[in-house]
Design an enzyme around this catalytic site. Structure first.
Site, PDB file in Angstrom:
ATOM      1  CG  ASN A  18      39.210  43.383  31.801  1.00 54.51           C
ATOM      2  OD1 ASN A  18      38.203  42.962  32.356  1.00 54.51           O
ATOM      3  ND2 ASN A  18      39.914  44.386  32.266  1.00 54.51           N
ATOM      4  CG  ASP A  22      37.218  46.703  32.330  1.00 55.63           C
ATOM      5  OD1 ASP A  22      36.979  45.513  32.532  1.00 55.63           O
ATOM      6  OD2 ASP A  22      37.631  47.472  33.229  1.00 55.63           O
TER       7      ASP A  22
END
Length: 193
Positions: free
Chosen positions: A62, A112
């Protein structure tokens, strides 16, 4: 408009690409979602459209940020809920000495996408965390910016003065926030030019 293929990617370990970070030479780092447990990783896509694996060992690669005149890379392993700091050779793009900058707790959601501001702080979206976490450059959580949806996916600075933090979510809405700081102008990809 016409869509065309500029490079092919065939790796049975990768289900698809995920987050991408453009580099100053026009190449990009591109993380993958694993096709098999632990088979995802990070690749470098050159301006000549060559694709080279840098490492594997995650299910979900990510958010990233390159900084310190290209000598450092932040990379998010959503699988293990870590933000990792790599030493980086600015000439070759090679990565070494990956160390954990931050390990998320089970109750705060999964790190994330991320971005950095001009003060060197890290803004990290939290999947299933309904927020963007603000980290000091050493990884400590300084604050949390609440977002009115659970699955926050990424963040970036934009606007004419890079003063607006834009926040994306999997549910669809895009949010914005004024954060009393400014973002850093990001390089642009030179792929396919």
């Amino acid at each position: 408009k016409h869509v065309r293929t500029i490079a092919t990617f065939d790796d049975p370990d990768a289900a698809r690409f995920n987050d991408v970070q453009a580099l100053h030479d026009g190449s990009v780092y591109a993380g993958t979602i694993a096709a098999n447990p632990g088979s995802g990783g990070l690749y470098r896509v050159g301006t000549d459209l060559s694709i080279r694996s840098l490492f594997k060992g995650t299910d979900v690669s990510n958010g990233m940020a390159v900084f310190d005149e290209g000598r450092s890379l932040l990379w998010t392993c959503s699988t293990s809920k870590r933000i990792v700091l790599f030493d980086r050779d600015p000439k070759t793009g090679e990565l070494t000495s990956g160390t954990d900058l931050y390990q998320a707790t089970p109750d705060e959601g999964t790190p994330d996408g991320l971005t950095r501001d001009i003060e060197g702080r890290i803004w990290s979206a939290r999947w299933d965390g309904a927020c963007v976490a603000l980290h000091a450059s050493d990884g400590r959580v300084l604050d949390r910016l609440p977002v009115p949806t659970d699955r926050v996916t990424s963040v970036c600075y934009g606007g004419t003065d890079l003063a607006t933090l834009y926040i994306t979510t999997s549910e669809g809405p895009i949010y914005e926030s004024q954060t009393n700081t400014f973002g850093i102008e990001e390089p642009r990809s030179g792929l396919g030019l």
